[in-house]
Design a protein around this motif. Structure first.
Motif: not given
Length: 382
Positions: A169-172, A241-246, A141-145
């Motif tokens: 699994q395309k779960n995000f 989004c609930n996360k940012i990826a650097l 369920g993550d939505k990642i920026a």
């Protein structure tokens, strides 16, 4: 033969005159490059505006008016041609060229994607997926920026996330976030061109960070990094989004550990993930945590990809930050690690593992949750 194909005109290597005989309003919307406009019924104007020493090509809507004009001028000794099927032939030719160009670009994109999974599988793909699993970076369920600065690291991270989404699994969900903090037009265009080539659908937003930190004399790079992260958190949260990826990698981690010891007098590391203190519910993740910078550079060079460096106003000319250029403390530490690794390659992994093997029984003091603890607190009990 006075009738020519549009391809003949395209391949013509002599100076020519091109006459567009369509209505002026259509000519002004779009025409063949370099064409002049002369109304199809103004034959005298045609003679006044063209050079008899040059070949002249006529284009109308269907080829009928251009046929008549070319025949008339041929009888008068001009080298005149009519474009068969008229302007619609040119439109068809443009579409074919565009499709061919898009197919070439798509094939190159596929080759770049295949190189991640095949040629650089061990160095990039496996280390990326290992970090995702080992540090539990992606949850249901993550939505990642996925934050893209325009450099090699963040662009690779975007492609790795795309592959993970395709093969997982395309779960995000993913949002590919580009912040323009004030890049000059050339650098900004490079970012957009690379995103287009790599087929990364970016969401762009503007800020004025570079202008704000330009007047900062003490640690402008530190202030810039802090502000950029804040803007990214804010925009990512706005997008749900609930996360940012650097895009920090293995080399960033070991350099940070050594910098903390040498210049900060402390033992700490760049964590693979952490909760935001200023944006509740938001989390920062670093999926390139186990990937070496040299392997990222090899991937970029192999695919003939060119990315921007730091590109801020402060460093455009002096190139004193960004982690890879001369003049910064990080660059000094990077060079030190390189020299040590030449003598013994295991030194790099030892630095990385050192913060995983901390023995509190042999530490004078440590901090946890803001509180300082000293070995004497429990010494007599032991």
């Amino acid at each position: 033969m006075f009738r020519k194909r549009i391809e003949d005109l395209v391949q013509e290597n002599r100076p020519v005159t091109i006459v567009d005989m369509r209505r002026r309003e259509d000519y002004e919307k779009e025409s063949y490059p370099g064409a002049i406009h002369i109304d199809g019924d103004e034959t005298e104007e045609i003679r006044q505006k063209i050079n008899k020493e040059r070949p002249v090509y006529f284009i109308c809507y269907t080829g009928q008016k251009s046929d008549a004009a070319a025949e008339e001028l041929l009888e008068e000794g001009y080298e005149a041609y009519s474009i068969a099927e008229g302007y619609r032939a040119y439109i068809r030719y443009k579409l074919q060229k565009l499709m061919a160009s898009e197919n070439d670009a798509r094939e190159r994109t596929k080759q770049i994607e295949r190189s991640i999974i095949k040629k650089f599988r061990k160095e990039l793909w496996c280390r990326f997926t290992r970090a995702v699993r080992e540090y539990e970076l992606v949850q249901e369920g993550d939505k990642i920026a996925v934050c893209i600065s325009g450099g090699k690291d963040s662009m690779l991270m975007a492609k790795l996330f795309q592959e993970l989404y395709r093969h997982g699994q395309k779960n995000f969900e993913l949002v590919f976030l580009v912040m323009n903090p004030g890049y000059n037009p050339v650098n900004y265009q490079v970012v957009l061109d690379n995103a287009r080539l790599l087929e990364v659908p970016v969401t762009v937003f503007q800020s004025e960070i570079f202008d704000i930190v330009a007047s900062e004399e003490n640690s402008p790079c530190y202030l810039c990094a802090r502000m950029r992260r804040g803007y990214l958190y804010s925009k990512a949260q706005e997008l749900g989004c609930n996360k940012i990826a650097l895009g920090h990698h293995y080399d960033d981690v070991i350099e940070t550990i050594l910098m903390g010891m040498l210049y900060g007098g402390q033992v700490q590391t760049m964590m693979p993930k952490l909760h935001s203190t200023n944006f509740p519910g938001m989390e920062l993740i670093r999926p390139l945590y186990l990937i070496r910078e040299k392997d990222i550079r090899c991937w970029a060079d192999y695919n003939d990809l060119h990315f921007i460096q730091c590109a801020c106003h402060f460093t455009e000319h002096c190139a004193s930050c960004g982690g890879t250029e001369k003049g910064s403390k990080r660059a000094e530490v990077k060079e030190l690690i390189r020299q040590l690794a030449q003598k013994d390659p295991i030194i790099e992994s030892n630095i990385f593992r050192s913060v995983e093997n901390v023995n509190l029984n042999t530490v004078i003091a440590y901090k946890k949750d803001g509180a300082r603890h000293h070995f004497l607190e429990e010494y007599e009990e032991k």
